[in-house]
Design a protein around this motif. Structure first.
Motif, PDB file in Angstrom:
ATOM      1  N   PRO A 260       4.579  28.910  75.302  1.00 25.77           N
ATOM      2  CA  PRO A 260       5.933  28.384  75.387  1.00 25.77           C
ATOM      3  C   PRO A 260       5.995  26.946  74.871  1.00 25.77           C
ATOM      4  CG  PRO A 260       4.899  28.341  77.551  1.00 25.77           C
ATOM      5  CD  PRO A 260       3.908  28.969  76.616  1.00 25.77           C
ATOM      6  N   VAL A 261       7.127  26.605  74.281  1.00 26.71           N
ATOM      7  CA  VAL A 261       7.348  25.274  73.748  1.00 26.71           C
ATOM      8  C   VAL A 261       8.717  24.756  74.175  1.00 26.71           C
ATOM      9  CG1 VAL A 261       5.841  25.521  71.736  1.00 26.71           C
ATOM     10  CG2 VAL A 261       8.232  26.193  71.556  1.00 26.71           C
ATOM     11  N   ALA A 262       8.824  23.434  74.239  1.00 24.11           N
ATOM     12  CA  ALA A 262      10.086  22.771  74.574  1.00 24.11           C
ATOM     13  C   ALA A 262      10.006  21.358  74.028  1.00 24.11           C
ATOM     14  CB  ALA A 262      10.291  22.745  76.085  1.00 24.11           C
ATOM     15  N   HIS A 263      11.097  20.619  74.169  1.00 20.22           N
ATOM     16  CA  HIS A 263      11.042  19.208  73.807  1.00 20.22           C
ATOM     17  C   HIS A 263      11.850  18.400  74.801  1.00 20.22           C
ATOM     18  CE1 HIS A 263      14.704  17.502  71.657  1.00 20.22           C
ATOM     19  NE2 HIS A 263      15.115  18.677  72.048  1.00 20.22           N
ATOM     20  N   ILE A 264      11.562  17.105  74.846  1.00 20.65           N
ATOM     21  CA  ILE A 264      12.267  16.208  75.757  1.00 20.65           C
ATOM     22  C   ILE A 264      13.555  15.752  75.091  1.00 20.65           C
ATOM     23  CG2 ILE A 264      12.212  14.010  76.989  1.00 20.65           C
ATOM     24  CD1 ILE A 264       9.157  14.379  77.241  1.00 20.65           C
ATOM     25  N   GLU A 265      14.665  16.140  75.684  1.00 19.85           N
ATOM     26  CA  GLU A 265      15.982  15.766  75.185  1.00 19.85           C
ATOM     27  C   GLU A 265      16.118  14.239  75.252  1.00 19.85           C
ATOM     28  OE1 GLU A 265      20.560  17.151  76.043  1.00 19.85           O
ATOM     29  OE2 GLU A 265      19.080  17.314  77.638  1.00 19.85           O
ATOM     30  N   GLY A 266      16.448  13.636  74.135  1.00 21.10           N
ATOM     31  CA  GLY A 266      16.581  12.186  74.087  1.00 21.10           C
ATOM     32  C   GLY A 266      15.284  11.457  73.809  1.00 21.10           C
TER      33      GLY A 266
ATOM     34  N   VAL B 288       0.565  22.183  81.441  1.00 22.72           N
ATOM     35  CA  VAL B 288       1.477  21.642  80.424  1.00 22.72           C
ATOM     36  C   VAL B 288       0.761  20.552  79.638  1.00 22.72           C
ATOM     37  CG1 VAL B 288       3.611  20.327  80.063  1.00 22.72           C
ATOM     38  CG2 VAL B 288       3.543  22.138  81.781  1.00 22.72           C
ATOM     39  N   GLN B 289       0.982  20.548  78.326  1.00 25.56           N
ATOM     40  CA  GLN B 289       0.504  19.455  77.477  1.00 25.56           C
ATOM     41  C   GLN B 289       1.712  18.799  76.829  1.00 25.56           C
ATOM     42  OE1 GLN B 289      -2.830  18.090  76.730  1.00 25.56           O
ATOM     43  NE2 GLN B 289      -1.258  16.587  76.212  1.00 25.56           N
ATOM     44  N   ILE B 290       1.928  17.535  77.144  1.00 27.52           N
ATOM     45  CA  ILE B 290       2.985  16.770  76.496  1.00 27.52           C
ATOM     46  C   ILE B 290       2.411  16.248  75.180  1.00 27.52           C
ATOM     47  CG2 ILE B 290       4.484  14.744  76.651  1.00 27.52           C
ATOM     48  CD1 ILE B 290       4.584  15.204  79.684  1.00 27.52           C
ATOM     49  N   VAL B 291       3.206  16.350  74.117  1.00 26.17           N
ATOM     50  CA  VAL B 291       2.729  16.017  72.780  1.00 26.17           C
ATOM     51  C   VAL B 291       3.670  15.010  72.134  1.00 26.17           C
ATOM     52  CG1 VAL B 291       2.073  16.911  70.509  1.00 26.17           C
ATOM     53  CG2 VAL B 291       1.774  18.347  72.552  1.00 26.17           C
TER      54      VAL B 291
ATOM     55  N   PHE C  74       6.257  17.105  84.793  1.00 25.91           N
ATOM     56  CA  PHE C  74       5.336  17.846  83.929  1.00 25.91           C
ATOM     57  C   PHE C  74       4.131  17.009  83.521  1.00 25.91           C
ATOM     58  CE2 PHE C  74       9.186  20.446  83.015  1.00 25.91           C
ATOM     59  CZ  PHE C  74       8.680  21.660  83.450  1.00 25.91           C
ATOM     60  N   ARG C  75       4.233  15.698  83.623  1.00 24.65           N
ATOM     61  CA  ARG C  75       3.129  14.823  83.244  1.00 24.65           C
ATOM     62  C   ARG C  75       1.878  15.119  84.063  1.00 24.65           C
ATOM     63  NH1 ARG C  75       0.892   9.812  84.351  1.00 24.65           N
ATOM     64  NH2 ARG C  75       2.079   9.548  86.252  1.00 24.65           N
ATOM     65  N   ASP C  76       2.059  15.567  85.290  1.00 24.05           N
ATOM     66  CA  ASP C  76       0.929  15.841  86.183  1.00 24.05           C
ATOM     67  C   ASP C  76       0.612  17.329  86.308  1.00 24.05           C
ATOM     68  OD1 ASP C  76       0.606  13.088  86.844  1.00 24.05           O
ATOM     69  OD2 ASP C  76       2.329  13.251  88.189  1.00 24.05           O
ATOM     70  N   ASP C  77       1.242  18.154  85.500  1.00 18.29           N
ATOM     71  CA  ASP C  77       1.046  19.601  85.547  1.00 18.29           C
ATOM     72  C   ASP C  77      -0.052  19.991  84.559  1.00 18.29           C
ATOM     73  OD1 ASP C  77       1.215  22.396  85.238  1.00 18.29           O
ATOM     74  OD2 ASP C  77       3.389  22.393  85.563  1.00 18.29           O
TER      75      ASP C  77
ATOM     76  N   ARG D  40      -6.426  22.475  65.666  1.00 16.90           N
ATOM     77  CA  ARG D  40      -6.938  21.815  66.866  1.00 16.90           C
ATOM     78  C   ARG D  40      -6.902  22.823  68.015  1.00 16.90           C
ATOM     79  NH1 ARG D  40      -7.101  16.017  66.187  1.00 16.90           N
ATOM     80  NH2 ARG D  40      -7.496  15.833  63.964  1.00 16.90           N
ATOM     81  N   GLU D  41      -8.029  23.000  68.661  1.00 18.57           N
ATOM     82  CA  GLU D  41      -8.178  24.001  69.720  1.00 18.57           C
ATOM     83  C   GLU D  41      -7.177  23.836  70.856  1.00 18.57           C
ATOM     84  OE1 GLU D  41      -9.898  26.858  70.138  1.00 18.57           O
ATOM     85  OE2 GLU D  41     -10.433  26.615  68.036  1.00 18.57           O
ATOM     86  N   VAL D  42      -6.745  22.633  71.130  1.00 18.66           N
ATOM     87  CA  VAL D  42      -5.798  22.425  72.224  1.00 18.66           C
ATOM     88  C   VAL D  42      -4.561  23.300  72.065  1.00 18.66           C
ATOM     89  CG1 VAL D  42      -4.624  20.437  71.139  1.00 18.66           C
ATOM     90  CG2 VAL D  42      -4.620  20.692  73.633  1.00 18.66           C
ATOM     91  N   PHE D  43      -4.170  23.581  70.829  1.00 13.29           N
ATOM     92  CA  PHE D  43      -2.977  24.388  70.602  1.00 13.29           C
ATOM     93  C   PHE D  43      -3.226  25.883  70.816  1.00 13.29           C
ATOM     94  CE2 PHE D  43      -1.860  20.445  68.392  1.00 13.29           C
ATOM     95  CZ  PHE D  43      -0.684  20.175  69.056  1.00 13.29           C
ATOM     96  N   ALA D  44      -4.463  26.262  71.085  1.00 14.02           N
ATOM     97  CA  ALA D  44      -4.797  27.644  71.426  1.00 14.02           C
ATOM     98  C   ALA D  44      -5.109  27.764  72.919  1.00 14.02           C
ATOM     99  CB  ALA D  44      -5.986  28.119  70.597  1.00 14.02           C
ATOM    100  N   SER D  45      -4.771  26.758  73.686  1.00 15.19           N
ATOM    101  CA  SER D  45      -5.140  26.697  75.101  1.00 15.19           C
ATOM    102  C   SER D  45      -4.286  27.560  76.013  1.00 15.19           C
ATOM    103  CB  SER D  45      -5.063  25.243  75.578  1.00 15.19           C
ATOM    104  OG  SER D  45      -3.695  24.813  75.583  1.00 15.19           O
ATOM    105  N   GLY D  46      -3.126  28.025  75.542  1.00 17.02           N
ATOM    106  CA  GLY D  46      -2.240  28.807  76.389  1.00 17.02           C
ATOM    107  C   GLY D  46      -1.334  27.960  77.265  1.00 17.02           C
ATOM    108  N   LYS D  47      -1.419  26.652  77.118  1.00 12.85           N
ATOM    109  CA  LYS D  47      -0.556  25.770  77.893  1.00 12.85           C
ATOM    110  C   LYS D  47       0.871  25.794  77.345  1.00 12.85           C
ATOM    111  CE  LYS D  47      -4.061  22.454  79.305  1.00 12.85           C
ATOM    112  NZ  LYS D  47      -4.338  21.035  79.530  1.00 12.85           N
ATOM    113  N   LYS D  48       1.788  25.285  78.146  1.00 20.22           N
ATOM    114  CA  LYS D  48       3.143  25.029  77.657  1.00 20.22           C
ATOM    115  C   LYS D  48       3.082  23.679  76.956  1.00 20.22           C
ATOM    116  CE  LYS D  48       7.949  24.507  78.865  1.00 20.22           C
ATOM    117  NZ  LYS D  48       8.986  25.114  79.695  1.00 20.22           N
TER     118      LYS D  48
END
Length: 134
Positions: free
Chosen positions: A108-114, A35-38, A29-32, A75-83
């Motif tokens: 859509p939202v998710a988190h990295i387990e661990g 997707v925005q990793i936060v 997902f880092r290269d997708d 912050r506009e990034v959160f209105a971008s429609g990205k995951k």
């Protein structure tokens, strides 16, 4: 002191509602671009340990304010429609944050387990935190 709910109960409830992505599965997902990793860790943690390349730093204490378009801190990034895929050091704060943002309607939202620890164990790249003006 007796609490109505402890951390374990809060985490179990959050994990039952959210998408958890194992760290090894999160690596691509880092290269997708969709997707925005936060990174929601404290700035001292970023300075000490680095961060996932390309991750957006959004401090946990400001997250809901940055997401809400009605907030003066939006912050506009959160209105971008990205995951959005959130992470913290061990996956505890990010699980709770993901649940809160999902409840607000961010999707859509998710988190990295661990968390970041699992990311590093899975061989994920790490960079030093960029400084202002760099």
């Amino acid at each position: 002191m007796v609490l109505k709910k402890g951390v374990e109960q809060l985490l179990a409830a959050a994990r039952a509602k959210i998408e958890e992505i194992p760290a090894a599965a999160a690596l691509p997902f880092r290269d997708d671009e969709s997707v925005q990793i936060v990174d929601i860790r404290d700035v001292r943690e970023l300075n000490r340990d680095g961060m996932i390349p390309g991750a957006l730093h959004a401090p946990r204490g400001m997250l809901e304010f940055w997401v809400d378009p009605a907030s003066p801190y939006h912050r506009e990034v959160f209105a971008s429609g990205k995951k959005f895929i959130f992470y913290c050091a061990s996956g505890w704060r990010s699980a709770l944050a993901t649940e809160a943002l999902q409840d607000m309607g961010l999707a859509p939202v998710a988190h990295i387990e661990g968390g970041f620890a699992a990311w590093k164990e899975a061989g994920g790249p790490v960079v030093a935190r960029p400084r202002k003006g760099e």
